[in-house]
Design a protein around this motif. Structure first.
Motif, PDB file in Angstrom:
ATOM      1  N   ALA A  64       0.823  -1.212   0.000  1.00  0.00           N
ATOM      2  CA  ALA A  64       0.000   0.000   0.000  1.00  0.00           C
ATOM      3  C   ALA A  64       0.858   1.263   0.000  1.00  0.00           C
ATOM      4  O   ALA A  64       0.544   2.238  -0.692  1.00  0.00           O
ATOM      5  CB  ALA A  64      -0.936   0.005   1.196  1.00  0.00           C
ATOM      6  N   ALA A  65       1.928   1.256   0.778  1.00  0.00           N
ATOM      7  CA  ALA A  65       2.785   2.444   0.839  1.00  0.00           C
ATOM      8  C   ALA A  65       3.458   2.693  -0.506  1.00  0.00           C
ATOM      9  O   ALA A  65       3.510   3.831  -0.989  1.00  0.00           O
ATOM     10  CB  ALA A  65       3.824   2.283   1.945  1.00  0.00           C
ATOM     11  N   ALA A  66       3.977   1.626  -1.125  1.00  0.00           N
ATOM     12  CA  ALA A  66       4.632   1.779  -2.424  1.00  0.00           C
ATOM     13  C   ALA A  66       3.660   2.327  -3.457  1.00  0.00           C
ATOM     14  O   ALA A  66       4.019   3.182  -4.281  1.00  0.00           O
ATOM     15  CB  ALA A  66       5.193   0.437  -2.878  1.00  0.00           C
ATOM     16  N   GLU A 114       3.863   6.062  -5.424  1.00  0.00           N
ATOM     17  CA  GLU A 114       3.838   6.248  -6.874  1.00  0.00           C
ATOM     18  C   GLU A 114       2.993   7.463  -7.268  1.00  0.00           C
ATOM     19  O   GLU A 114       3.199   8.049  -8.334  1.00  0.00           O
ATOM     20  CB  GLU A 114       3.288   4.997  -7.559  1.00  0.00           C
ATOM     21  CG  GLU A 114       4.211   3.789  -7.480  1.00  0.00           C
ATOM     22  CD  GLU A 114       3.586   2.551  -8.087  1.00  0.00           C
ATOM     23  OE1 GLU A 114       2.421   2.643  -8.555  1.00  0.00           O
ATOM     24  OE2 GLU A 114       4.240   1.494  -8.076  1.00  0.00           O
ATOM     25  N   HIS A 115       2.049   7.816  -6.388  1.00  0.00           N
ATOM     26  CA  HIS A 115       1.190   8.969  -6.649  1.00  0.00           C
ATOM     27  C   HIS A 115       1.681  10.199  -5.887  1.00  0.00           C
ATOM     28  O   HIS A 115       0.973  11.220  -5.839  1.00  0.00           O
ATOM     29  CB  HIS A 115      -0.246   8.642  -6.237  1.00  0.00           C
ATOM     30  CG  HIS A 115      -0.876   7.557  -7.059  1.00  0.00           C
ATOM     31  ND1 HIS A 115      -1.551   7.818  -8.233  1.00  0.00           N
ATOM     32  CD2 HIS A 115      -0.911   6.212  -6.891  1.00  0.00           C
ATOM     33  CE1 HIS A 115      -1.982   6.678  -8.752  1.00  0.00           C
ATOM     34  NE2 HIS A 115      -1.611   5.690  -7.959  1.00  0.00           N
ATOM     35  N   GLY A 116       2.869  10.121  -5.288  1.00  0.00           N
ATOM     36  CA  GLY A 116       3.436  11.247  -4.560  1.00  0.00           C
ATOM     37  C   GLY A 116       2.796  11.503  -3.221  1.00  0.00           C
ATOM     38  O   GLY A 116       2.829  12.629  -2.705  1.00  0.00           O
ATOM     39  N   ILE A 117       2.213  10.458  -2.611  1.00  0.00           N
ATOM     40  CA  ILE A 117       1.470  10.603  -1.359  1.00  0.00           C
ATOM     41  C   ILE A 117       2.285  10.054  -0.193  1.00  0.00           C
ATOM     42  O   ILE A 117       2.827   8.950  -0.266  1.00  0.00           O
ATOM     43  CB  ILE A 117       0.115   9.876  -1.451  1.00  0.00           C
ATOM     44  CG1 ILE A 117      -0.745  10.515  -2.548  1.00  0.00           C
ATOM     45  CG2 ILE A 117      -0.617   9.910  -0.109  1.00  0.00           C
ATOM     46  CD1 ILE A 117      -2.045   9.774  -2.812  1.00  0.00           C
ATOM     47  N   ARG A 157       7.412  -3.156  11.845  1.00  0.00           N
ATOM     48  CA  ARG A 157       6.799  -3.760  10.672  1.00  0.00           C
ATOM     49  C   ARG A 157       6.299  -2.692   9.703  1.00  0.00           C
ATOM     50  O   ARG A 157       6.459  -2.814   8.482  1.00  0.00           O
ATOM     51  CB  ARG A 157       5.650  -4.676  11.101  1.00  0.00           C
ATOM     52  CG  ARG A 157       4.889  -5.329   9.959  1.00  0.00           C
ATOM     53  CD  ARG A 157       5.781  -6.188   9.097  1.00  0.00           C
ATOM     54  NE  ARG A 157       5.009  -6.932   8.088  1.00  0.00           N
ATOM     55  CZ  ARG A 157       5.542  -7.429   6.989  1.00  0.00           C
ATOM     56  NH1 ARG A 157       6.844  -7.293   6.748  1.00  0.00           N
ATOM     57  NH2 ARG A 157       4.782  -8.079   6.131  1.00  0.00           N
ATOM     58  N   ALA A 158       5.701  -1.637  10.232  1.00  0.00           N
ATOM     59  CA  ALA A 158       5.202  -0.556   9.388  1.00  0.00           C
ATOM     60  C   ALA A 158       6.344   0.108   8.628  1.00  0.00           C
ATOM     61  O   ALA A 158       6.211   0.438   7.440  1.00  0.00           O
ATOM     62  CB  ALA A 158       4.462   0.473  10.236  1.00  0.00           C
ATOM     63  N   GLN A 159       7.463   0.310   9.295  1.00  0.00           N
ATOM     64  CA  GLN A 159       8.622   0.882   8.617  1.00  0.00           C
ATOM     65  C   GLN A 159       9.106  -0.034   7.503  1.00  0.00           C
ATOM     66  O   GLN A 159       9.432   0.426   6.406  1.00  0.00           O
ATOM     67  CB  GLN A 159       9.749   1.132   9.622  1.00  0.00           C
ATOM     68  CG  GLN A 159      10.996   1.727   8.997  1.00  0.00           C
ATOM     69  CD  GLN A 159      12.058   2.059  10.024  1.00  0.00           C
ATOM     70  OE1 GLN A 159      12.237   3.224  10.365  1.00  0.00           O
ATOM     71  NE2 GLN A 159      12.762   1.055  10.526  1.00  0.00           N
ATOM     72  N   GLN A 160       9.116  -1.334   7.763  1.00  0.00           N
ATOM     73  CA  GLN A 160       9.534  -2.290   6.738  1.00  0.00           C
ATOM     74  C   GLN A 160       8.600  -2.266   5.536  1.00  0.00           C
ATOM     75  O   GLN A 160       9.033  -2.503   4.395  1.00  0.00           O
ATOM     76  CB  GLN A 160       9.593  -3.697   7.339  1.00  0.00           C
ATOM     77  CG  GLN A 160      10.677  -3.881   8.375  1.00  0.00           C
ATOM     78  CD  GLN A 160      10.551  -5.196   9.136  1.00  0.00           C
ATOM     79  OE1 GLN A 160       9.488  -5.844   9.116  1.00  0.00           O
ATOM     80  NE2 GLN A 160      11.615  -5.594   9.825  1.00  0.00           N
ATOM     81  N   LEU A 161       7.320  -1.970   5.779  1.00  0.00           N
ATOM     82  CA  LEU A 161       6.330  -1.921   4.703  1.00  0.00           C
ATOM     83  C   LEU A 161       6.328  -0.600   3.962  1.00  0.00           C
ATOM     84  O   LEU A 161       5.556  -0.414   3.023  1.00  0.00           O
ATOM     85  CB  LEU A 161       4.936  -2.204   5.269  1.00  0.00           C
ATOM     86  CG  LEU A 161       4.669  -3.640   5.723  1.00  0.00           C
ATOM     87  CD1 LEU A 161       3.343  -3.733   6.465  1.00  0.00           C
ATOM     88  CD2 LEU A 161       4.686  -4.598   4.529  1.00  0.00           C
ATOM     89  N   GLY A 162       7.179   0.342   4.394  1.00  0.00           N
ATOM     90  CA  GLY A 162       7.327   1.585   3.659  1.00  0.00           C
ATOM     91  C   GLY A 162       6.650   2.801   4.242  1.00  0.00           C
ATOM     92  O   GLY A 162       6.617   3.854   3.584  1.00  0.00           O
TER      93      GLY A 162
END
Length: 338
Positions: A122-124, A128-131, A145-150
């Motif tokens: 979701a983060a990636a 991609e949309h600059g969010i 875990r959240a940091q690992q997910l971006g």
């Protein structure tokens, strides 16, 4: 005084004071008012349709050029589609969630907050949309875990917080999270005064996430009777309950919470589906039934003494924090060399 923290730098805002994206309570009017005052407003999208979300985002973008966010509930449910009887909630319908995200991407909202879960990828996708992406966490391991997910930042949510919350007090959670991650940490739970803002920053937070205090503002979308409850209640008149969704949630004590102390809530998401089907959240927050409906309130309700404009609340938080820091510096300085 110039404020400079990881959150002011990440979002390009004057103050690292974020208004929580409270479902039903936090619409475009509240978000715009907070962002215009130098903080970070956030739309609570949990019970909106895509059309309603689009309208609220458009309102904010017409009212301010300052950064703001949209808050989603994304629990891990697997693939399922809500039936018409379950009502509108992207929390229980992945198809609807995809439509809501599409609106957010198209509108190029500066920030997305994932309130219950940050899905893999979701983060990636948002990046991609600059969010910018944030997510709420209740333990240090969840933050890692959240940091690992971006995630670009995490919102450490202490048990004092209203709505869905965990079991760890903010005074322990913030430093525990801050020492484990290399991204900004926002403190949530029990913060309704400037001194609370200063304390959170002293614990290692880069900003604060304030819900109950902003719920009791003129710009929030709740019924006046809900505002009155937020002002009138004391620190011991909320309770952690699974009655709203099957997950732990801090609510104002009333007949609704009393009933569920003697009845077993269904597991999540069945309990959330049933409460949603009955329309009880809207009945409480929008229609003003503060007796037999769930009313999310944090323990900081004890510190809410009046209903004000959102800009006034933000100014009070900023000024109060600066005074608290100056007062503490004076008291510590007076003891040097004694």
């Amino acid at each position: 005084m110039t404020w400079r923290t990881g959150i002011t730098e990440l979002l390009g805002v004057r103050y690292p004071i974020m208004q929580a994206g409270m479902g039903v309570a936090a619409g475009g009017r509240l978000a715009a008012a907070v962002s215009n005052a130098g903080g970070v407003g956030c739309i609570g999208a949990s019970r909106m349709t895509p059309e309603e979300l689009d309208r609220e985002i458009a309102f904010v973008q017409a009212a301010t050029s300052a950064p703001f966010g949209v808050d989603f509930l994304f629990p891990d449910l697997g693939e399922r589609t809500a039936s018409p009887q379950e009502g509108v909630s992207h929390a229980v319908d992945p198809k609807l969630r995809a439509e809501m995200l599409a609106v957010t991407y198209r509108r190029r909202v500066p920030l997305i907050v994932y309130a219950m879960k940050l899905p893999a990828g979701a983060a990636a996708e948002a990046h991609e949309h600059g969010i910018t992406v944030m997510t709420l966490v209740g333990t240090a391991r969840h933050a890692v875990r959240a940091q690992q997910l971006g995630a670009d930042a995490v919102i450490a949510t202490g048990t004092e917080a209203g709505g869905h919350t965990g079991a760890v007090a903010l005074s322990v959670l913030v430093p525990a999270v801050a020492r484990e991650v290399g991204i900004p940490v926002v403190a949530a739970g029990g913060i309704a005064t400037g001194a609370g803002v200063a304390a959170a920053l002293a614990l290692g937070a880069d900003g604060v996430w304030v819900g109950t205090r902003f719920l009791a503002t003129r710009e929030s979308s709740v019924h006046d009777d809900v505002r009155k409850e937020a002002v009138a209640r004391t620190e011991d008149q909320t309770v952690i309950s699974r009655a709203l969704s099957g997950k732990t949630c801090r609510l104002a004590t009333n007949d609704f919470t009393a009933y569920w102390t003697t009845h077993e809530p269904r597991p999540f998401p069945q309990q959330a589906v049933e409460i949603n089907r009955q329309g009880l959240v809207l009945k409480g927050l929008r229609d003003g039934d503060v007796v037999s409906s769930p009313i999310p309130l944090g323990q900081s309700t004890a510190l809410v003494d009046s209903v004000e404009d959102a800009a006034t609340v933000l100014a009070d938080l900023v000024g109060g924090a600066e005074r608290a820091v100056a007062d503490l510096a004076g008291r510590l300085g007076s003891g040097v060399g004694a």
